[in-house]
Design a protein around this motif. Structure first.
Motif, PDB file in Angstrom:
ATOM      1  N   THR A 124      27.017  41.528  26.284  1.00 11.79           N
ATOM      2  CA  THR A 124      26.720  40.764  27.494  1.00 11.79           C
ATOM      3  C   THR A 124      27.910  40.822  28.448  1.00 11.79           C
ATOM      4  O   THR A 124      29.058  40.629  28.029  1.00 11.79           O
ATOM      5  CB  THR A 124      26.437  39.289  27.154  1.00 11.79           C
ATOM      6  OG1 THR A 124      25.346  39.213  26.239  1.00 11.79           O
ATOM      7  CG2 THR A 124      26.105  38.502  28.409  1.00 11.79           C
ATOM      8  N   PHE A 125      27.673  41.080  29.726  1.00 11.94           N
ATOM      9  CA  PHE A 125      28.730  41.001  30.725  1.00 11.94           C
ATOM     10  C   PHE A 125      29.032  39.530  30.998  1.00 11.94           C
ATOM     11  O   PHE A 125      28.133  38.749  31.321  1.00 11.94           O
ATOM     12  CB  PHE A 125      28.314  41.693  32.021  1.00 11.94           C
ATOM     13  CG  PHE A 125      28.216  43.198  31.893  1.00 11.94           C
ATOM     14  CD1 PHE A 125      29.346  43.961  31.671  1.00 11.94           C
ATOM     15  CD2 PHE A 125      26.992  43.835  32.001  1.00 11.94           C
ATOM     16  CE1 PHE A 125      29.271  45.347  31.560  1.00 11.94           C
ATOM     17  CE2 PHE A 125      26.903  45.220  31.895  1.00 11.94           C
ATOM     18  CZ  PHE A 125      28.046  45.979  31.667  1.00 11.94           C
ATOM     19  N   VAL A 126      30.312  39.152  30.891  1.00  8.57           N
ATOM     20  CA  VAL A 126      30.673  37.746  31.071  1.00  8.57           C
ATOM     21  C   VAL A 126      31.618  37.506  32.251  1.00  8.57           C
ATOM     22  O   VAL A 126      31.731  36.378  32.728  1.00  8.57           O
ATOM     23  CB  VAL A 126      31.302  37.163  29.782  1.00  8.57           C
ATOM     24  CG1 VAL A 126      30.288  37.140  28.653  1.00  8.57           C
ATOM     25  CG2 VAL A 126      32.545  37.934  29.368  1.00  8.57           C
ATOM     26  N   VAL A 127      32.329  38.531  32.721  1.00  7.46           N
ATOM     27  CA  VAL A 127      33.229  38.385  33.875  1.00  7.46           C
ATOM     28  C   VAL A 127      33.162  39.668  34.691  1.00  7.46           C
ATOM     29  O   VAL A 127      33.269  40.767  34.133  1.00  7.46           O
ATOM     30  CB  VAL A 127      34.695  38.142  33.445  1.00  7.46           C
ATOM     31  CG1 VAL A 127      35.596  38.021  34.677  1.00  7.46           C
ATOM     32  CG2 VAL A 127      34.820  36.906  32.569  1.00  7.46           C
ATOM     33  N   ASN A 128      32.966  39.530  36.010  1.00  9.01           N
ATOM     34  CA  ASN A 128      33.092  40.698  36.891  1.00  9.01           C
ATOM     35  C   ASN A 128      34.031  40.357  38.040  1.00  9.01           C
ATOM     36  O   ASN A 128      34.302  39.192  38.329  1.00  9.01           O
ATOM     37  CB  ASN A 128      31.732  41.188  37.394  1.00  9.01           C
ATOM     38  CG  ASN A 128      31.033  40.197  38.304  1.00  9.01           C
ATOM     39  OD1 ASN A 128      31.608  39.709  39.270  1.00  9.01           O
ATOM     40  ND2 ASN A 128      29.776  39.886  37.997  1.00  9.01           N
ATOM     41  N   ARG A 129      34.524  41.378  38.694  1.00  9.48           N
ATOM     42  CA  ARG A 129      35.576  41.178  39.687  1.00  9.48           C
ATOM     43  C   ARG A 129      35.076  40.478  40.943  1.00  9.48           C
ATOM     44  O   ARG A 129      35.828  39.738  41.592  1.00  9.48           O
ATOM     45  CB  ARG A 129      36.238  42.509  40.038  1.00  9.48           C
ATOM     46  CG  ARG A 129      35.376  43.509  40.775  1.00  9.48           C
ATOM     47  CD  ARG A 129      36.081  44.861  40.909  1.00  9.48           C
ATOM     48  NE  ARG A 129      35.292  45.799  41.702  1.00  9.48           N
ATOM     49  CZ  ARG A 129      35.529  46.067  42.977  1.00  9.48           C
ATOM     50  NH1 ARG A 129      36.520  45.466  43.603  1.00  9.48           N
ATOM     51  NH2 ARG A 129      34.781  46.929  43.644  1.00  9.48           N
ATOM     52  N   ASP A 130      33.808  40.673  41.296  1.00  9.18           N
ATOM     53  CA  ASP A 130      33.292  40.036  42.509  1.00  9.18           C
ATOM     54  C   ASP A 130      33.197  38.520  42.346  1.00  9.18           C
ATOM     55  O   ASP A 130      33.609  37.761  43.226  1.00  9.18           O
ATOM     56  CB  ASP A 130      31.920  40.615  42.859  1.00  9.18           C
ATOM     57  CG  ASP A 130      32.004  42.082  43.273  1.00  9.18           C
ATOM     58  OD1 ASP A 130      33.049  42.476  43.821  1.00  9.18           O
ATOM     59  OD2 ASP A 130      31.037  42.824  43.035  1.00  9.18           O
ATOM     60  N   ASP A 131      32.657  38.082  41.205  1.00 11.35           N
ATOM     61  CA  ASP A 131      32.585  36.641  40.955  1.00 11.35           C
ATOM     62  C   ASP A 131      33.972  36.032  40.823  1.00 11.35           C
ATOM     63  O   ASP A 131      34.231  34.923  41.306  1.00 11.35           O
ATOM     64  CB  ASP A 131      31.777  36.373  39.684  1.00 11.35           C
ATOM     65  CG  ASP A 131      30.283  36.590  39.878  1.00 11.35           C
ATOM     66  OD1 ASP A 131      29.857  36.724  41.042  1.00 11.35           O
ATOM     67  OD2 ASP A 131      29.542  36.631  38.880  1.00 11.35           O
ATOM     68  N   MET A 132      34.880  36.759  40.155  1.00 11.39           N
ATOM     69  CA  MET A 132      36.239  36.251  40.027  1.00 11.39           C
ATOM     70  C   MET A 132      36.896  36.119  41.398  1.00 11.39           C
ATOM     71  O   MET A 132      37.525  35.092  41.692  1.00 11.39           O
ATOM     72  CB  MET A 132      37.075  37.174  39.137  1.00 11.39           C
ATOM     73  CG  MET A 132      38.522  36.732  38.989  1.00 11.39           C
ATOM     74  SD  MET A 132      39.535  37.873  38.004  1.00 11.39           S
ATOM     75  CE  MET A 132      38.938  37.495  36.361  1.00 11.39           C
ATOM     76  N   ALA A 133      36.745  37.125  42.251  1.00  8.75           N
ATOM     77  CA  ALA A 133      37.340  37.079  43.581  1.00  8.75           C
ATOM     78  C   ALA A 133      36.776  35.925  44.403  1.00  8.75           C
ATOM     79  O   ALA A 133      37.514  35.241  45.125  1.00  8.75           O
ATOM     80  CB  ALA A 133      37.109  38.402  44.299  1.00  8.75           C
ATOM     81  N   ALA A 134      35.463  35.689  44.280  1.00  4.02           N
ATOM     82  CA  ALA A 134      34.841  34.598  45.031  1.00  4.02           C
ATOM     83  C   ALA A 134      35.415  33.245  44.610  1.00  4.02           C
ATOM     84  O   ALA A 134      35.635  32.357  45.451  1.00  4.02           O
ATOM     85  CB  ALA A 134      33.331  34.626  44.827  1.00  4.02           C
ATOM     86  N   GLN A 135      35.685  33.079  43.315  1.00  2.00           N
ATOM     87  CA  GLN A 135      36.233  31.813  42.842  1.00  2.00           C
ATOM     88  C   GLN A 135      37.720  31.676  43.152  1.00  2.00           C
ATOM     89  O   GLN A 135      38.205  30.574  43.411  1.00  2.00           O
ATOM     90  CB  GLN A 135      36.006  31.677  41.332  1.00  2.00           C
ATOM     91  CG  GLN A 135      34.537  31.541  40.954  1.00  2.00           C
ATOM     92  CD  GLN A 135      34.352  31.274  39.472  1.00  2.00           C
ATOM     93  OE1 GLN A 135      34.835  30.290  38.935  1.00  2.00           O
ATOM     94  NE2 GLN A 135      33.653  32.184  38.793  1.00  2.00           N
ATOM     95  N   LEU A 136      38.444  32.805  43.146  1.00  2.32           N
ATOM     96  CA  LEU A 136      39.870  32.767  43.453  1.00  2.32           C
ATOM     97  C   LEU A 136      40.139  32.596  44.939  1.00  2.32           C
ATOM     98  O   LEU A 136      41.153  32.030  45.335  1.00  2.32           O
ATOM     99  CB  LEU A 136      40.540  34.050  42.965  1.00  2.32           C
ATOM    100  CG  LEU A 136      40.725  34.225  41.462  1.00  2.32           C
ATOM    101  CD1 LEU A 136      41.222  35.631  41.154  1.00  2.32           C
ATOM    102  CD2 LEU A 136      41.708  33.195  40.912  1.00  2.32           C
ATOM    103  N   GLY A 137      39.252  33.157  45.775  1.00  7.41           N
ATOM    104  CA  GLY A 137      39.459  33.104  47.209  1.00  7.41           C
ATOM    105  C   GLY A 137      40.237  34.292  47.757  1.00  7.41           C
ATOM    106  O   GLY A 137      40.660  34.284  48.919  1.00  7.41           O
TER     107      GLY A 137
END
Length: 394
Positions: A124-137
């Motif tokens: 299962t994919f659990v972390v991707n860079r787009d979602d991480m970037a959106a949360q980091l800002g």
């Protein structure tokens, strides 16, 4: 008149440089003041409280490949964690996968070994860079090594290498946490907390690879390394909730990285490391005051072809180390045992092949009375093996 104008311009430029320098110094001092200092002495927790019997008789009682996501040709850098009591799974594995290392489509993947079926779940994919970037800002260019830990509440924490501009040397360690204990592992299960506050240079140039070491207070020590021109190991301290408490440099050397921790006693710990020198050996440091200070030790007599090692101390005098033993390649991966942490004996050959085959970046953990290992298989999949002591007749 022109001389006066030129002088005024030069004064203005000089004053701006001075102001800029003062601002930079203030920012550095402020940043350092925000970062907690190394905490007081800590005490390591043993995986198996009682003393274990001789490890010579241990046998392999399971092995195979962990499932990969469909249409994903590359995998690397697995991390294992024993699941808390009450979970339907024995343990979980995390790694990064995509078209290739550093590709834009690389994501963090997870699979779990089910208690009932005795099988690994679909990846299962659990972390991707787009979602991480959106949360980091701010933007994330690529993802790398994940390291996993379960806190005292049973929540899974992920520490993931993430880069912006530049290569791995410009990476940050981003801390993510499972929203709910024992929840299903999917892309919505983890929230980004923050990049770890490790460097005044926007927290860059620190990377993580090896598993954390448990402490008696429920917290842990996470070994990481600095990587910008020079390379050296650093120990990070976290409390039982996963809150960052402080950091300390572990070695004065500048060519060692990816430390793995092995407690010898409550407050006496070893760290074994990857060596970037030609004809390198597994390098070592130790602390005798629960992580407050560290001293360099002589190199071990184990070859290290610039490759990650993974250690685990399950009880006093009972230590395991997964490591590449070929002097100049990652074609052979061994599992060795030791009572001293200095002298090591081959216990099991995990994998071997001819160049360009690669078996590397091992992980080792203890779960359900077994010793579990995982490792990269030819950069294409994650392999696993499990070891147990034979049952004796009454």
């Amino acid at each position: 008149m022109f001389d006066a104008v030129d002088a005024a311009i030069h004064r203005s430029v000089f004053e701006r440089w001075v102001v800029g320098l003062v601002v930079c110094l203030v920012l550095v001092v402020w940043d350092v003041s925000q970062r907690d200092q190394p905490p007081s002495e800590a005490r390591a927790a043993w995986v198996v409280p009682q003393e274990m019997s001789d490890t010579k008789a241990w046998v392999n009682d399971g092995q195979g490949l962990i499932p990969m996501p469909a249409n994903t040709p590359a995998a690397h850098a697995s991390s294992l964690v024993a699941m808390p009591k009450g979970s339907s799974s024995v343990l979980s594995a995390f790694w990064f996968a995509g078209a290739r290392e550093s590709a834009p489509d690389v994501q963090i993947v997870a699979s779990q070994f089910d208690r009932a079926t005795r099988q690994w779940s679909e990846a299962t994919f659990v972390v991707n860079r787009d979602d991480m970037a959106a949360q980091l800002g701010f933007g994330v260019r690529r993802l790398g090594n994940p390291v996993v830990w379960a806190d005292a509440q049973g929540r899974i924490h992920l520490f993931v290498v993430a880069t912006g501009l530049g290569g791995w040397a410009a990476a940050r360690i981003v801390h993510l946490r499972q929203r709910d204990p024992l929840s299903d592992l999917d892309i919505k299960a983890f929230e980004v907390l923050r990049p770890l506050p490790l460097s005044w240079l926007w927290n860059t140039s620190f990377l993580v690879r090896a598993a954390p070491m448990a402490l008696q207070d429920g917290g842990m020590v996470l070994p990481v390394h600095f990587e910008l021109g020079i390379k050296y190991p650093v120990a990070l301290r976290f409390d039982a909730s996963g809150d960052f408490q402080g950091m300390v440099r572990m070695s004065r050397r500048t060519h060692v990285l990816q430390p793995t921790l092995l407690p010898m006693s409550d407050v006496h710990w070893l760290a074994l490391m990857r060596d970037q020198r030609p004809n390198g050996k597994v390098t070592a440091v130790e602390t005798r005051d629960g992580g407050r200070s560290w001293v360099d030790l002589p190199d071990l007599h184990l070859d290290n072809p610039d490759a990650s090692v993974a250690g685990l101390a399950v009880a006093p005098g009972q230590m395991f180390l997964a490591h590449n033993s070929s002097p100049h390649s990652r074609t052979t991966l061994d599992l060795s045992r030791s009572s001293s942490g200095v002298s090591w004996t081959l216990m099991q050959r995990l994998a071997h092949g001819e160049t360009p085959a690669e078996f590397s970046y091992p992980a080792v953990t203890w779960a359900e009375g077994h010793l579990w290992t995982s490792y990269t298989d030819r950069r294409q999949q994650i392999a696993w093996q499990r070891f147990a002591k034979p049952k004796t007749s009454p």
